[in-house]
Design a protein around this motif. Structure first.
Motif, PDB file in Angstrom:
ATOM      1  N   ILE A 118       0.849  -1.196   0.000  1.00 14.55           N
ATOM      2  CA  ILE A 118       0.000   0.000   0.000  1.00 14.55           C
ATOM      3  C   ILE A 118       0.879   1.239   0.000  1.00 14.55           C
ATOM      4  N   ALA A 119       1.898   1.238   0.846  1.00 11.57           N
ATOM      5  CA  ALA A 119       2.781   2.406   0.957  1.00 11.57           C
ATOM      6  C   ALA A 119       3.505   2.699  -0.347  1.00 11.57           C
ATOM      7  N   SER A 120       4.054   1.679  -0.998  1.00 10.63           N
ATOM      8  CA  SER A 120       4.800   1.931  -2.234  1.00 10.63           C
ATOM      9  C   SER A 120       3.876   2.410  -3.348  1.00 10.63           C
ATOM     10  N   ALA A 121       2.667   1.862  -3.414  1.00 12.07           N
ATOM     11  CA  ALA A 121       1.715   2.283  -4.444  1.00 12.07           C
ATOM     12  C   ALA A 121       1.296   3.741  -4.242  1.00 12.07           C
ATOM     13  N   LEU A 122       1.005   4.116  -3.001  1.00 14.97           N
ATOM     14  CA  LEU A 122       0.595   5.498  -2.733  1.00 14.97           C
ATOM     15  C   LEU A 122       1.762   6.461  -2.903  1.00 14.97           C
ATOM     16  N   LEU A 123       2.936   6.054  -2.479  1.00 15.62           N
ATOM     17  CA  LEU A 123       4.125   6.881  -2.651  1.00 15.62           C
ATOM     18  C   LEU A 123       4.381   7.137  -4.136  1.00 15.62           C
ATOM     19  N   ARG A 169       1.472  12.248   9.157  1.00 14.65           N
ATOM     20  CA  ARG A 169       2.360  11.105   9.304  1.00 14.65           C
ATOM     21  C   ARG A 169       2.369  10.334   7.992  1.00 14.65           C
ATOM     22  N   GLY A 170       3.501   9.752   7.687  1.00 14.26           N
ATOM     23  CA  GLY A 170       3.629   8.966   6.464  1.00 14.26           C
ATOM     24  C   GLY A 170       4.521   7.785   6.708  1.00 14.26           C
ATOM     25  N   ILE A 171       5.290   7.428   5.700  1.00 21.12           N
ATOM     26  CA  ILE A 171       6.195   6.291   5.815  1.00 21.12           C
ATOM     27  C   ILE A 171       7.419   6.737   6.591  1.00 21.12           C
ATOM     28  N   TYR A 172       7.794   5.974   7.594  1.00 24.11           N
ATOM     29  CA  TYR A 172       8.972   6.309   8.395  1.00 24.11           C
ATOM     30  C   TYR A 172      10.015   5.201   8.280  1.00 24.11           C
ATOM     31  N   CYS A 173       9.760   4.055   8.875  1.00 26.49           N
ATOM     32  CA  CYS A 173      10.782   2.991   8.843  1.00 26.49           C
ATOM     33  C   CYS A 173      10.662   2.117   7.593  1.00 26.49           C
ATOM     34  N   ASN A 174       9.451   1.946   7.077  1.00 28.34           N
ATOM     35  CA  ASN A 174       9.147   1.149   5.888  1.00 28.34           C
ATOM     36  C   ASN A 174       9.502  -0.341   6.037  1.00 28.34           C
ATOM     37  N   PHE A 187       4.867   1.600  13.006  1.00 27.10           N
ATOM     38  CA  PHE A 187       3.408   1.801  12.931  1.00 27.10           C
ATOM     39  C   PHE A 187       3.003   3.221  12.534  1.00 27.10           C
ATOM     40  N   GLU A 188       3.916   4.034  12.040  1.00 23.63           N
ATOM     41  CA  GLU A 188       3.550   5.378  11.590  1.00 23.63           C
ATOM     42  C   GLU A 188       2.670   5.342  10.342  1.00 23.63           C
ATOM     43  N   CYS A 189       2.747   4.273   9.580  1.00 26.67           N
ATOM     44  CA  CYS A 189       2.003   4.184   8.321  1.00 26.67           C
ATOM     45  C   CYS A 189       0.656   3.478   8.476  1.00 26.67           C
ATOM     46  N   ARG A 190       0.165   3.333   9.686  1.00 28.11           N
ATOM     47  CA  ARG A 190      -1.067   2.561   9.891  1.00 28.11           C
ATOM     48  C   ARG A 190      -2.275   3.256   9.262  1.00 28.11           C
ATOM     49  N   VAL A 191      -3.084   2.435   8.621  1.00 30.27           N
ATOM     50  CA  VAL A 191      -4.287   2.884   7.927  1.00 30.27           C
ATOM     51  C   VAL A 191      -5.406   1.881   8.221  1.00 30.27           C
ATOM     52  N   THR A 192      -6.592   2.178   7.746  1.00 33.91           N
ATOM     53  CA  THR A 192      -7.714   1.254   7.823  1.00 33.91           C
ATOM     54  C   THR A 192      -7.900   0.642   6.437  1.00 33.91           C
ATOM     55  N   VAL A 193      -7.965  -0.679   6.364  1.00 36.61           N
ATOM     56  CA  VAL A 193      -8.104  -1.378   5.090  1.00 36.61           C
ATOM     57  C   VAL A 193      -9.342  -2.255   5.133  1.00 36.61           C
ATOM     58  N   ASN A 194     -10.267  -1.970   4.225  1.00 35.01           N
ATOM     59  CA  ASN A 194     -11.518  -2.739   4.149  1.00 35.01           C
ATOM     60  C   ASN A 194     -12.170  -2.864   5.522  1.00 35.01           C
ATOM     61  N   GLY A 195     -12.128  -1.768   6.298  1.00 38.95           N
ATOM     62  CA  GLY A 195     -12.775  -1.718   7.609  1.00 38.95           C
ATOM     63  C   GLY A 195     -11.928  -2.219   8.764  1.00 38.95           C
ATOM     64  N   VAL A 196     -10.733  -2.716   8.494  1.00 40.06           N
ATOM     65  CA  VAL A 196      -9.848  -3.227   9.548  1.00 40.06           C
ATOM     66  C   VAL A 196      -8.861  -2.133   9.939  1.00 40.06           C
ATOM     67  N   ASN A 197      -8.850  -1.758  11.225  1.00 40.48           N
ATOM     68  CA  ASN A 197      -7.970  -0.692  11.714  1.00 40.48           C
ATOM     69  C   ASN A 197      -6.545  -1.179  11.925  1.00 40.48           C
ATOM     70  N   THR A 198      -5.624  -0.240  12.000  1.00 43.86           N
ATOM     71  CA  THR A 198      -4.228  -0.460  12.368  1.00 43.86           C
ATOM     72  C   THR A 198      -3.518  -1.455  11.440  1.00 43.86           C
ATOM     73  N   VAL A 199      -3.691  -1.253  10.153  1.00 42.30           N
ATOM     74  CA  VAL A 199      -2.988  -2.054   9.155  1.00 42.30           C
ATOM     75  C   VAL A 199      -1.752  -1.268   8.738  1.00 42.30           C
ATOM     76  N   ARG A 200      -0.596  -1.913   8.762  1.00 44.23           N
ATOM     77  CA  ARG A 200       0.648  -1.244   8.372  1.00 44.23           C
ATOM     78  C   ARG A 200       0.762  -1.220   6.854  1.00 44.23           C
ATOM     79  N   ALA A 201       0.737  -0.026   6.295  1.00 46.55           N
ATOM     80  CA  ALA A 201       0.756   0.143   4.841  1.00 46.55           C
ATOM     81  C   ALA A 201       2.064  -0.312   4.212  1.00 46.55           C
ATOM     82  N   CYS A 202       3.146  -0.269   4.974  1.00 40.55           N
ATOM     83  CA  CYS A 202       4.454  -0.598   4.401  1.00 40.55           C
ATOM     84  C   CYS A 202       4.685  -2.091   4.221  1.00 40.55           C
ATOM     85  N   VAL A 203       3.898  -2.941   4.852  1.00 38.91           N
ATOM     86  CA  VAL A 203       4.099  -4.386   4.739  1.00 38.91           C
ATOM     87  C   VAL A 203       2.843  -5.121   4.253  1.00 38.91           C
ATOM     88  N   THR A 204       1.839  -4.383   3.800  1.00 36.07           N
ATOM     89  CA  THR A 204       0.591  -4.982   3.334  1.00 36.07           C
ATOM     90  C   THR A 204       0.486  -4.826   1.826  1.00 36.07           C
TER      91      THR A 204
END
Length: 111
Positions: free
Chosen positions: A38-43, A60-65, A70-87
């Motif tokens: 998710i992070a690479s696509a949005l970046l 807040r955005g991508i920090y450690c990648n 957990f700086e990149c946490r987003v909600t995905v399909n209704g699920v909270n606290t999903v890390r965008a950098c590893v999903t």
């Protein structure tokens, strides 16, 4: 906005040969490629802010990648606290940026 994506890479090959998928971030469609996080696509699409700080409301955005901070946490399909950098992205994935909470909820109160 012009894509920030590397289209031709000497090791990874040409991106036009990759399978494209559509993801939605805060109700806006974005093009991604199968295998993107998710992070690479949005970046690559120029998105830098993935959420705001719960208390200070600073961006807040991508920090450690690598999934530690957990700086990149987003909600995905209704699920909270999903890390965008590893999903990994999936077709028609609905991603919502992290929103700040009301002050009362930060202190354990009701919204």
């Amino acid at each position: 906005m012009k894509s920030m994506r590397v289209e031709h890479h000497p090791i990874l090959g040409d991106m036009e040969k990759q399978q494209r998928v559509t993801i939605y971030f805060d109700n806006q469609p974005y093009e991604a490629y199968k295998g993107d996080t998710i992070a690479s696509a949005l970046l690559a699409s120029g998105v830098r802010t993935l959420r705001v700080h719960e208390d200070k409301e600073t961006p807040r955005g991508i920090y450690c990648n690598i999934g530690h901070c957990f700086e990149c946490r987003v909600t995905v399909n209704g699920v909270n606290t999903v890390r965008a950098c590893v999903t990994s992205v999936e077709e028609n994935m609905v991603i919502e940026s992290g929103k700040s909470f009301a002050t009362s909820s930060q202190k354990g109160g009701q919204l």
